[in-house]
Design an enzyme around this catalytic site. Structure first.
Site, PDB file in Angstrom:
ATOM      1  N   LYS A  47     -60.278 -39.447  46.646  1.00  0.00           N
ATOM      2  CA  LYS A  47     -59.146 -39.208  47.550  1.00  0.00           C
ATOM      3  C   LYS A  47     -58.073 -38.380  46.845  1.00  0.00           C
ATOM      4  CE  LYS A  47     -57.261 -43.725  46.239  1.00  0.00           C
ATOM      5  NZ  LYS A  47     -57.180 -45.150  46.607  1.00  0.00           N
TER       6      LYS A  47
ATOM      7  N   TYR B 132     -29.179 -27.850  34.457  1.00  0.00           N
ATOM      8  CA  TYR B 132     -28.406 -28.206  35.660  1.00  0.00           C
ATOM      9  C   TYR B 132     -27.444 -29.361  35.400  1.00  0.00           C
ATOM     10  CZ  TYR B 132     -30.963 -25.295  39.009  1.00  0.00           C
ATOM     11  OH  TYR B 132     -31.476 -24.246  39.716  1.00  0.00           O
TER      12      TYR B 132
HETATM   13  C1  LIG Z   1     -57.748 -45.912  45.542  1.00  0.00           C
HETATM   14  C2  LIG Z   1     -58.755 -46.956  45.812  1.00  0.00           C
HETATM   15  C3  LIG Z   1     -59.748 -47.243  44.873  1.00  0.00           C
HETATM   16  C4  LIG Z   1     -59.766 -46.671  43.476  1.00  0.00           C
HETATM   17  O1  LIG Z   1     -58.752 -47.307  42.724  1.00  0.00           O
HETATM   18  P1  LIG Z   1     -58.566 -47.024  41.154  1.00  0.00           P
HETATM   19  O2  LIG Z   1     -57.534 -48.022  40.754  1.00  0.00           O
HETATM   20  O3  LIG Z   1     -58.077 -45.636  41.043  1.00  0.00           O
HETATM   21  O4  LIG Z   1     -59.874 -47.226  40.506  1.00  0.00           O
HETATM   22  C5  LIG Z   1     -60.762 -48.124  45.244  1.00  0.00           C
HETATM   23  N1  LIG Z   1     -60.755 -48.713  46.471  1.00  0.00           N
HETATM   24  C6  LIG Z   1     -59.781 -48.491  47.377  1.00  0.00           C
HETATM   25  C7  LIG Z   1     -59.836 -49.185  48.691  1.00  0.00           C
HETATM   26  C8  LIG Z   1     -58.740 -47.615  47.082  1.00  0.00           C
HETATM   27  O5  LIG Z   1     -57.765 -47.419  47.977  1.00  0.00           O
END
Ligand SMILES: *Cc1c(COP(=O)(O)O)cnc(C)c1O
Length: 377
Positions: A51, A272
């Site tokens: 993702k 800044y």
């Molecule tokens: C993002 C996510 C993962 C992966 O999590 P990590 O901590 O990056 O290994 C697995 N399952 C679900 C449902 C997630 O949302």
């Protein structure tokens, strides 16, 4: 001048794509991380969570490398990510949408051959209705909430889901799943409570295997592994468990180019707001990385970058496209326009940078900008 050869070669690299620095993704380290996790959970399978463009590293490149390593299960969060990834993976790779489908996306999902994660009774009925109207059986994964209250079928709806699945249905439930809220904290009792709830769900749905562990969950022990682990951050070299040495190999290197150097006397305002006033005569370099490139603004007057292991503190506020660093620790003339300094690499890990910024490694990775020259090794 010291490092002259390295500098000119490095600066050519940066200039090649007209970029302001280099983001290197080590796909072989990624694959070794996948192998390591796969060995830990075997005989369960290991999916890849890709993702948010594989946590910012490139879903297409990452997914292809992992497919080559035997991975066949890919999880994205949003349906649009699945649509974008689908054409880049062979047909026998399955793509799952963790957030499920928004109303109206059902037929596009069927057409693209993408598998929704069903998070509610309503979504289940909708997907089943889509299947019925097409006179087809459609694949689905059912997610149950085991204590995170974020996504998944609520405990009070389980009986109805179970009854629904016992009648002849158009749904082909591949497996059930849930997600851990505190898997990175080995001693957090929420892990034990969620596992107990996961087991109750598994007992209520004896026809299906379960998927439970994210990266941290893999390290909590066999009870958490189910049939399919879903690591994300650990594949990308982030620490799966907080507070202990990171067992994963780093995957990302990030170097930014110096665009200007100067020497300023004591009492000079930098950046800044003029919030930093120099206490002594120092040498400064301005680097071509700011918060729009993923160098968090919270690193203002706090974080650092490195050059050949020498720590160079960030001075004043991080700007959108640049930051100023104190290079007084280096011999004069070491850095010049085009030299590359390390933001992530041998001397500064993802966790180091995240800690200094008051963020988590996930935020650092997913914020990495698109103005760096990206190379995949
Ligand atoms: C993002 C996510 C993962 C992966 O999590 P990590 O901590 O990056 O290994 C697995 N399952 C679900 C449902 C997630 O949302």
């Amino acid at each position: 001048m010291d490092g002259g050869v390295v500098n000119s070669r490095a600066s050519q690299l940066a200039i090649e794509g007209g970029a302001c620095g280099c983001l290197t993704v080590d796909l072989s380290a990624l694959c070794r991380n996948y192998e390591k996790l796969s060995r830990m959970v075997a005989p369960a399978r290991t999916a890849a969570v890709v993702k948010a463009d594989s946590y910012g590293l490139g879903a297409k490149q990452v997914s292809n490398a992992l497919y080559g390593q035997g991975c066949r299960h890919f999880f994205v969060a949003h349906f649009i990510e699945a649509l974008r990834l689908k054409p880049h993976l062979p047909r026998d790779a399955s793509i799952f949408v963790l957030n499920g489908l928004l109303p109206g996306n059902e037929s596009a999902c069927v057409e693209a051959g993408i598998i929704p994660v069903i998070n509610s009774l309503d979504q289940m009925k909708q997907w089943s209705e889509t299947a019925r109207s097409l006179q087809r059986r459609l694949p689905a994964v059912l997610q149950f909430d085991t204590g995170m209250s974020r996504l998944g079928i609520a405990p009070e709806d389980r009986r109805e889901v179970s009854a629904f699945l016992e009648t002849p249905s158009h749904l082909d439930v591949l497996f059930i799943m849930s997600h851990l809220a505190s898997a990175d904290e080995t001693d957090n009792i929420q892990n034990r409570d969620q596992l107990a709830e996961m087991r109750r769900v598994a007992d209520e749905f004896p026809n299906y295997d379960f998927s439970f562990a994210n990266s941290g969950g893999i390290f909590l022990g066999e009870g958490f592994h189910g049939v399919l682990a879903r690591p994300g951050i650990a594949l990308y070299g982030g620490a799966p468990t907080s507070g202990i040495a990171n067992p994963m190999e780093p995957v990302v290197r990030l170097e930014a180019a110096v665009v200007q150097t100067r020497t300023v006397p004591a009492g000079t305002r930098v950046g800044y707001g003029g919030v930093h006033v120099t206490k002594a005569r120092i040498r400064l370099a301005t680097i071509a990385a700011g918060y729009a490139d993923g160098l968090p603004r919270s690193l203002s007057d706090k974080g650092s970058v490195y050059y050949k292991g020498v720590r160079l503190p960030i001075v004043g506020r991080v700007s959108m496209d640049s930051s100023t660093i104190d290079i007084s620790a280096l011999p004069e003339g070491t850095l010049s326009c085009g030299s590359l300094v390390e933001i992530l690499g041998d001397h500064q890990t993802l966790e180091d940078l995240a800690r200094d910024a008051g963020l988590i490694s996930y935020e650092i990775l997913t914020s990495l900008g698109h103005r760096f020259h990206r190379q995949y090794r």
